[in-house]
Design an enzyme around this catalytic site. Structure first.
Site, PDB file in Angstrom:
ATOM      1  N   GLY A 239       0.786  -1.223   0.000  1.00 59.46           N
ATOM      2  CA  GLY A 239       0.000   0.000   0.000  1.00 59.46           C
ATOM      3  C   GLY A 239       0.817   1.272   0.000  1.00 59.46           C
ATOM      4  O   GLY A 239       0.272   2.355   0.188  1.00 59.46           O
ATOM      5  N   GLU A 273       5.242  -5.920   1.622  1.00 62.43           N
ATOM      6  CA  GLU A 273       4.559  -6.480   0.449  1.00 62.43           C
ATOM      7  C   GLU A 273       4.204  -5.395  -0.570  1.00 62.43           C
ATOM      8  O   GLU A 273       3.034  -5.197  -0.873  1.00 62.43           O
ATOM      9  CB  GLU A 273       3.266  -7.175   0.897  1.00 62.43           C
ATOM     10  CG  GLU A 273       3.461  -8.231   1.957  1.00 62.43           C
ATOM     11  CD  GLU A 273       2.138  -8.746   2.535  1.00 62.43           C
ATOM     12  OE1 GLU A 273       2.145  -9.821   3.148  1.00 62.43           O
ATOM     13  OE2 GLU A 273       1.100  -8.065   2.367  1.00 62.43           O
ATOM     14  N   ARG A 312      -9.055   0.388 -13.988  1.00 64.43           N
ATOM     15  CA  ARG A 312      -8.918   1.245 -12.797  1.00 64.43           C
ATOM     16  C   ARG A 312      -9.713   2.551 -12.867  1.00 64.43           C
ATOM     17  O   ARG A 312     -10.339   2.931 -11.873  1.00 64.43           O
ATOM     18  CB  ARG A 312      -7.442   1.522 -12.495  1.00 64.43           C
ATOM     19  CG  ARG A 312      -6.656   0.231 -12.197  1.00 64.43           C
ATOM     20  CD  ARG A 312      -5.243   0.491 -11.743  1.00 64.43           C
ATOM     21  NE  ARG A 312      -5.212   1.045 -10.403  1.00 64.43           N
ATOM     22  CZ  ARG A 312      -5.010   2.311 -10.107  1.00 64.43           C
ATOM     23  NH1 ARG A 312      -4.773   3.190 -11.058  1.00 64.43           N
ATOM     24  NH2 ARG A 312      -5.038   2.711  -8.864  1.00 64.43           N
ATOM     25  N   TYR A 316     -12.271   2.448  -9.829  1.00 61.39           N
ATOM     26  CA  TYR A 316     -11.879   3.233  -8.653  1.00 61.39           C
ATOM     27  C   TYR A 316     -11.865   4.730  -8.933  1.00 61.39           C
ATOM     28  O   TYR A 316     -11.366   5.492  -8.107  1.00 61.39           O
ATOM     29  CB  TYR A 316     -10.460   2.868  -8.210  1.00 61.39           C
ATOM     30  CG  TYR A 316     -10.175   1.414  -7.996  1.00 61.39           C
ATOM     31  CD1 TYR A 316     -10.978   0.638  -7.162  1.00 61.39           C
ATOM     32  CD2 TYR A 316      -9.077   0.813  -8.601  1.00 61.39           C
ATOM     33  CE1 TYR A 316     -10.684  -0.695  -6.952  1.00 61.39           C
ATOM     34  CE2 TYR A 316      -8.776  -0.518  -8.386  1.00 61.39           C
ATOM     35  CZ  TYR A 316      -9.583  -1.271  -7.568  1.00 61.39           C
ATOM     36  OH  TYR A 316      -9.276  -2.582  -7.347  1.00 61.39           O
ATOM     37  N   CYS A 355     -19.089  -1.632 -24.768  1.00 62.22           N
ATOM     38  CA  CYS A 355     -20.475  -1.174 -24.674  1.00 62.22           C
ATOM     39  C   CYS A 355     -20.897  -0.972 -23.221  1.00 62.22           C
ATOM     40  O   CYS A 355     -21.693  -1.732 -22.671  1.00 62.22           O
ATOM     41  CB  CYS A 355     -21.397  -2.164 -25.364  1.00 62.22           C
ATOM     42  SG  CYS A 355     -20.987  -2.309 -27.096  1.00 62.22           S
ATOM     43  N   GLU A 356     -20.313   0.024 -22.584  1.00 59.30           N
ATOM     44  CA  GLU A 356     -20.629   0.415 -21.209  1.00 59.30           C
ATOM     45  C   GLU A 356     -20.330   1.905 -21.103  1.00 59.30           C
ATOM     46  O   GLU A 356     -19.269   2.347 -21.555  1.00 59.30           O
ATOM     47  CB  GLU A 356     -19.693  -0.286 -20.191  1.00 59.30           C
ATOM     48  CG  GLU A 356     -19.730  -1.772 -20.148  1.00 59.30           C
ATOM     49  CD  GLU A 356     -20.830  -2.330 -19.250  1.00 59.30           C
ATOM     50  OE1 GLU A 356     -21.426  -1.570 -18.467  1.00 59.30           O
ATOM     51  OE2 GLU A 356     -21.082  -3.542 -19.371  1.00 59.30           O
ATOM     52  N   TYR A 384      -2.048  -3.436 -11.465  1.00 62.32           N
ATOM     53  CA  TYR A 384      -3.489  -3.696 -11.588  1.00 62.32           C
ATOM     54  C   TYR A 384      -4.006  -3.255 -12.959  1.00 62.32           C
ATOM     55  O   TYR A 384      -5.138  -2.816 -13.094  1.00 62.32           O
ATOM     56  CB  TYR A 384      -4.255  -3.002 -10.444  1.00 62.32           C
ATOM     57  CG  TYR A 384      -3.681  -3.339  -9.095  1.00 62.32           C
ATOM     58  CD1 TYR A 384      -3.971  -4.547  -8.484  1.00 62.32           C
ATOM     59  CD2 TYR A 384      -2.784  -2.473  -8.466  1.00 62.32           C
ATOM     60  CE1 TYR A 384      -3.393  -4.889  -7.272  1.00 62.32           C
ATOM     61  CE2 TYR A 384      -2.202  -2.809  -7.251  1.00 62.32           C
ATOM     62  CZ  TYR A 384      -2.511  -4.014  -6.663  1.00 62.32           C
ATOM     63  OH  TYR A 384      -1.944  -4.355  -5.472  1.00 62.32           O
TER      64      TYR A 384
HETATM   65  C1  LIG Z   1      -2.888  -6.015  -2.675  1.00 64.63           C
HETATM   66  C2  LIG Z   1      -2.048  -6.334  -1.522  1.00 64.63           C
HETATM   67  C3  LIG Z   1      -0.741  -5.819  -1.421  1.00 64.63           C
HETATM   68  C4  LIG Z   1      -0.150  -4.846  -2.413  1.00 64.63           C
HETATM   69  O1  LIG Z   1      -0.745  -3.588  -2.365  1.00 64.63           O
HETATM   70  P1  LIG Z   1      -0.103  -2.355  -3.174  1.00 64.63           P
HETATM   71  O2  LIG Z   1      -1.014  -1.226  -2.903  1.00 64.63           O
HETATM   72  O3  LIG Z   1      -0.086  -2.740  -4.606  1.00 64.63           O
HETATM   73  O4  LIG Z   1       1.257  -2.129  -2.631  1.00 64.63           O
HETATM   74  C5  LIG Z   1       0.029  -6.243  -0.359  1.00 64.63           C
HETATM   75  N1  LIG Z   1      -0.451  -7.106   0.573  1.00 64.63           N
HETATM   76  C6  LIG Z   1      -1.709  -7.604   0.519  1.00 64.63           C
HETATM   77  C7  LIG Z   1      -2.168  -8.536   1.559  1.00 64.63           C
HETATM   78  C8  LIG Z   1      -2.546  -7.221  -0.529  1.00 64.63           C
HETATM   79  O5  LIG Z   1      -3.793  -7.695  -0.561  1.00 64.63           O
END
Ligand SMILES: *Cc1c(COP(=O)(O)O)cnc(C)c1O
Length: 425
Positions: A239, A273, A312, A316, A355-356, A384
């Site tokens: 994130g 992550e 996206r 979003y 078609c949306e 993504y």
């Molecule tokens: C999607 C996800 C991420 C990666 O998120 P990013 O915003 O792309 O960095 C990391 N850990 C978990 C558990 C996720 O579901």
């Protein structure tokens, strides 16, 4: 921030003129820069080098096995959320010990596959899942390690679909409950519950929530240790921000400056992550203008990519900077910015052929004038993008191309009509 730059009015991916790629491979096409991936990974590795850190690139953001392969070679582990992603990683990496597996709905088959592969950690989202993991591990005669996903109840500013760290989400367990989970299952010998996992959400732009999360989790870890539990690792999830607009998010070093001091001398391994922060601006999607059209007071640019290729913006309301791949020198964008207004631009909606009504990439955007045949680059499409693409409207999914310096390789062929029906015969 990445290796997609204009030279004399032409867009280059590293040293490759993207127009050449389009001429050879067709459009729409995803173009990735290997150097950008590697630089982002290296910056994160360097920023956290004072701690025993494993970077687990989030496969769901961009999972092409050719990309996973060089990421593994550069020392990356992987964050997976399905058996399919495990399969992908095992094609690319020799060892599975740097895999962490999250997700609220792991099936028995997926759990057994991950047990057999000897992954690093199962990130556990509920007691029911943990009980099932214990049952399956005993059945398979396997020992494994698990991290409990704890929900620190932190405000994380992002789109409602993208926040996962508040109390009322389907993810993880709250702090009080975590103590009870350890009390009940902490002594299990098949599944060694020995780590805490936190993932706050995605697309935030602030360091604060991470600092607050660590400050809330450390007392929990102390408490668990004082009760006799071994806690060897903290997985802080993903994130971290990505620059969808130029220089709008903290750097890896800035995140680390907030996080690392809190974890020094805590005798904890750190797992991160990152998805977006590594791959978002390592990729663009190149699309060709099919038609321009006037409708009511609006001017539309209709391109050959649709929401099935990049969802996206529709899903979003995400911002992607879009610009022609070839422009007059005075229209080379000085930065990628929502409100960029250069002289000689025209306000348009960039839309796809699906078609949306939700099939759009940009609304009321000031772009240099374009006509049929022009190439447009949709920037920061590496995360993504392809991984969320589909065959809706029976559209063949785009090709993926990896650029490395002066060379490019097609790392996923464009799908054919045959591919569309192959499983229906
Ligand atoms: C999607 C996800 C991420 C990666 O998120 P990013 O915003 O792309 O960095 C990391 N850990 C978990 C558990 C996720 O579901």
């Amino acid at each position: 921030m990445d290796h997609f730059n204009y030279e004399k009015g032409k867009l280059f991916a590293e040293n490759m003129d993207v127009e050449k790629i389009a001429a050879e491979v067709g459009t729409p096409v995803y173009i990735y820069s290997k150097a950008t991936f590697e630089e982002h990974l290296r910056k994160i590795q360097d920023a956290y080098s004072k701690l025993d850190t494993t970077i687990c690139f989030s496969v769901k953001a961009c999972g092409n096995i050719n990309i996973l392969k060089f990421m593994a070679d550069q020392g990356s582990g992987f964050d997976i959320v399905s058996g399919g992603e495990l399969y992908r990683v095992l094609q690319a990496a020799d060892e599975a010990s740097k895999i962490v597996y999250a997700g609220v709905g792991k099936t028995d088959a997926e759990i057994v596959e991950a047990l057999k592969a000897d992954i690093g950690y199962f990130n556990i989202e509920s007691e029911a899942e943990l009980e099932n993991l214990i049952r399956l591990a005993e059945q398979q005669g396997k020992k494994t390690r698990a991290a409990l996903r704890v929900n620190p109840d932190i405000e994380y500013k992002t789109h409602a679909f993208l926040a996962t760290g508040k109390k009322e989400t389907k993810f993880g367990v709250d702090i009080e409950r975590a103590l009870r989970v350890f009390a009940e299952y902490g002594g299990n010998t098949s599944v060694n519950l020995c780590a805490i996992h936190v993932h706050l959400g995605t697309s935030g732009k602030k360091i604060d929530p991470y600092v607050k999360a660590v400050e809330k989790i450390l007392p929990l870890i102390d408490r668990l240790r004082s009760l006799g539990h071994t806690i060897e690792a903290l997985d802080l999830g993903g994130g971290y921000g990505a620059d969808y607009e130029s220089d709008t998010v903290p750097s890896a070093a800035q995140y680390a400056a907030g996080i690392v001091p809190l974890l020094k001398d805590k005798n904890l391994k750190l797992i991160l992550e990152p998805g977006k922060s590594i791959c978002a601006n390592a990729g663009i999607m190149l699309t060709r203008v099919l038609y321009t059209k006037q409708g009511g007071g609006k001017r539309f640019v209709i391109v050959d990519a649709g929401m099935n290729d990049l969802i996206r913006p529709s899903l979003y309301d995400a911002f992607h900077f879009i610009w022609p791949a070839k422009v007059a020198q005075k229209l080379v964008p000085p930065q990628r910015d929502k409100s960029l207004q250069l002289e000689g631009t025209v306000v348009v909606d960039v839309v796809g052929p699906v078609c949306e009504a939700g099939d759009f990439f940009a609304k009321d955007r000031a772009l240099p004038p374009v006509e049929r045949g022009c190439l447009l680059s949709v920037f920061t499409a590496g995360a993504y993008g392809f991984s969320m693409s589909s065959n809706y409207n029976a559209r063949c999914r785009a090709a993926e191309v990896l650029v490395d310096g002066d060379n490019f390789t097609v790392i996923r062929k464009r799908e054919t009509y045959e591919d569309l029906i192959a499983l229906e015969k």
